[in-house]
Scaffold this active site. Structure first.
Site, mmCIF file in Angstrom:
data_model
loop_
_atom_site.group_PDB
_atom_site.id
_atom_site.type_symbol
_atom_site.label_atom_id
_atom_site.label_comp_id
_atom_site.label_asym_id
_atom_site.label_seq_id
_atom_site.Cartn_x
_atom_site.Cartn_y
_atom_site.Cartn_z
ATOM 1 N N LYS A 1 0.825 -1.158 0.134
ATOM 2 C CA LYS A 1 0.127 0.008 0.090
ATOM 3 C C LYS A 1 0.895 1.217 0.139
ATOM 4 O O LYS A 1 1.896 1.351 0.491
ATOM 5 C CB LYS A 1 -0.794 0.019 1.070
ATOM 6 C CG LYS A 1 -0.189 -0.085 2.629
ATOM 7 C CD LYS A 1 0.165 1.494 3.044
ATOM 8 C CE LYS A 1 0.921 1.354 4.583
ATOM 9 N NZ LYS A 1 1.468 2.609 4.720
ATOM 10 N N PRO B 1 8.606 -4.390 0.002
ATOM 11 C CA PRO B 1 9.991 -4.023 0.749
ATOM 12 C C PRO B 1 9.639 -4.111 2.257
ATOM 13 O O PRO B 1 8.739 -3.927 2.671
ATOM 14 C CB PRO B 1 10.073 -2.657 0.416
ATOM 15 C CG PRO B 1 9.589 -2.280 -0.794
ATOM 16 C CD PRO B 1 8.378 -3.430 -0.858
ATOM 17 N N VAL B 2 10.620 -4.701 3.184
ATOM 18 C CA VAL B 2 10.688 -5.127 4.456
ATOM 19 C C VAL B 2 10.843 -3.856 5.229
ATOM 20 O O VAL B 2 11.851 -3.057 4.900
ATOM 21 C CB VAL B 2 11.593 -6.112 4.741
ATOM 22 C CG1 VAL B 2 11.460 -6.574 6.214
ATOM 23 C CG2 VAL B 2 11.005 -7.430 3.808
ATOM 24 N N ALA B 3 10.251 -3.536 6.403
ATOM 25 C CA ALA B 3 10.444 -2.317 7.096
ATOM 26 C C ALA B 3 10.273 -1.126 6.114
ATOM 27 O O ALA B 3 11.132 0.095 6.823
ATOM 28 C CB ALA B 3 11.696 -2.481 7.846
ATOM 29 N N GLY C 1 7.463 0.795 5.223
ATOM 30 C CA GLY C 1 6.282 1.865 5.302
ATOM 31 C C GLY C 1 5.281 1.386 4.262
ATOM 32 O O GLY C 1 4.327 2.209 3.857
ATOM 33 N N ALA D 1 3.318 -1.758 4.526
ATOM 34 C CA ALA D 1 2.511 -2.648 5.056
ATOM 35 C C ALA D 1 2.810 -4.119 4.781
ATOM 36 O O ALA D 1 1.894 -4.741 4.549
ATOM 37 C CB ALA D 1 1.116 -2.202 4.703
ATOM 38 N N GLY E 1 4.395 -6.489 6.190
ATOM 39 C CA GLY E 1 3.976 -7.518 7.470
ATOM 40 C C GLY E 1 2.614 -7.451 7.579
ATOM 41 O O GLY E 1 2.282 -8.780 7.635
ATOM 42 N N SER E 2 1.828 -6.544 7.442
ATOM 43 C CA SER E 2 0.356 -6.382 7.474
ATOM 44 C C SER E 2 -0.223 -7.517 6.528
ATOM 45 O O SER E 2 -1.107 -8.122 6.668
ATOM 46 C CB SER E 2 -0.046 -5.042 7.481
ATOM 47 O OG SER E 2 0.306 -4.362 8.504
ATOM 48 N N ALA E 3 0.408 -7.244 5.012
ATOM 49 C CA ALA E 3 -0.165 -7.939 4.097
ATOM 50 C C ALA E 3 -0.004 -9.496 4.316
ATOM 51 O O ALA E 3 -0.849 -10.332 4.084
ATOM 52 C CB ALA E 3 0.798 -7.426 2.687
ATOM 53 N N ASP F 1 -3.146 -1.712 9.899
ATOM 54 C CA ASP F 1 -2.893 -1.809 8.565
ATOM 55 C C ASP F 1 -3.539 -2.850 7.679
ATOM 56 O O ASP F 1 -3.758 -3.154 6.472
ATOM 57 C CB ASP F 1 -1.741 -1.460 8.030
ATOM 58 C CG ASP F 1 -1.123 -0.076 8.061
ATOM 59 O OD1 ASP F 1 -1.920 0.782 8.212
ATOM 60 O OD2 ASP F 1 0.016 0.324 7.897
#
Length: 295
Positions: free
Chosen positions: A10, A95-97, A99, A101, A103-105, A137
């Site tokens: 996102k 992309p990790v960390a 911004g 989302a 991890g939320s995905a 998120d």
């Protein structure tokens, strides 16, 4: 048997942040757009809950029960009175960390995949409740498209989008902690006003006008992200010099987002960013994109 779910990244085209609440969260007016960068989450029966991960930044992804994908499976299993005995494999492309989302995905993807694997047919409203329990998120990662998130971002109102918007995302060297960015926001903005969605921005989405959207995008966390990661100033400047209509930090960063007029312009901006030395790489993606989907 296994089930694979594709789930999008996102970008926040508006992130209006209010003052910290007594529970530590912040009220938001958060306009989400899902974009065409995806993680794929595969869930397979196993003797116990196990998480594996591959792809860019996989070494930064926790493989224990702090991973949102693991928590999603556990919450769904508990709701249906069963053991969370699955292997969750995450193929990273978000992309990790960053911004965006990721991890939320993964949490939303694991939830949808496990529900399909187990045949539990959980009502969508219950899935969204679990998503909200996982994080602010995560509900949007499930639904995709475009939405206005209020409360701490978990209360979603779908938004109409009148066309395709073309984005370039510059992936930074290094990450930013979302809680640290919010703490810096609180330090820089001790009296934040109540957040409100921008009528001009919502109208720009509805009409599909990239110039109008460029004039309306905003991110209240950007000053805090720039304070903690000053090198992002150079990335934003490089993308603007390459012809981006708008440049902003994506969410809590450190990924930066650039709105392009069309797909060809996005390609040129991405090339310029890669050559600028101000980021690790640059990715092109259209929006809006669908939410979590079983492949």
């Amino acid at each position: 048997m296994s089930v694979t779910v594709r789930v999008p990244a996102k970008v926040n085209v508006q992130l209006a942040v209010g003052a910290a609440r007594p529970d530590g969260f912040h009220d938001l007016a958060n306009v989400f757009l899902a974009v065409g960068l995806y993680d794929e989450v595969t869930v397979t029966p196993a003797a116990g809950l196990r998480i594996t991960c591959e792809g860019p930044g996989a070494d930064q992804v926790p493989l224990d029960r702090t991973n949102l994908a693991a928590r999603a499976v556990e919450l769904l299993a508990a709701r249906h009175g069963r053991a969370p005995d699955v292997h969750v494999h995450i193929a990273k492309d978000i992309p990790v960390a960053g911004g965006m989302a990721g991890g939320s995905a993964d949490g939303a993807g694991a939830l949808v995949a496990a529900d399909a694997l187990w045949g539990t047919n959980t009502p969508r409203g219950e899935l969204l409740d679990i998503c909200a329990e996982l994080g602010s998120d995560v509900p949007f990662s499930l639904v995709g498209g475009a939405a206005l998130g209020t409360g701490r971002g978990e209360k979603l109102e779908p938004l109409e989008v009148g066309g395709t918007f073309h984005w370039v995302f510059a992936v930074a060297d290094g990450g930013l902690s979302t809680p640290a960015v919010y703490r810096e926001f609180d330090r820089l903005t001790p009296a934040a006003p109540a957040p409100e969605a921008s009528p001009a921005l919502l109208d720009a989405l509805r009409t599909g006008d990239p110039d109008a959207l460029a004039a309306a995008v905003s991110n209240d966390l950007q000053p805090a992200a720039l304070s903690l990661f000053p090198a992002l100033h150079d990335t934003l400047a490089a993308g603007t010099a390459a012809g981006a209509l708008a440049a902003l930090v994506s969410g809590s960063g450190p990924t930066t987002a650039f709105l392009a007029r069309d797909a060809a312009s996005a390609g040129r901006i991405a090339d310029a960013l890669r050559a600028s030395g101000t980021c690790r790489t640059a990715r092109v993606a259209p929006s809006p994109a669908p939410g979590a989907r079983v492949l």
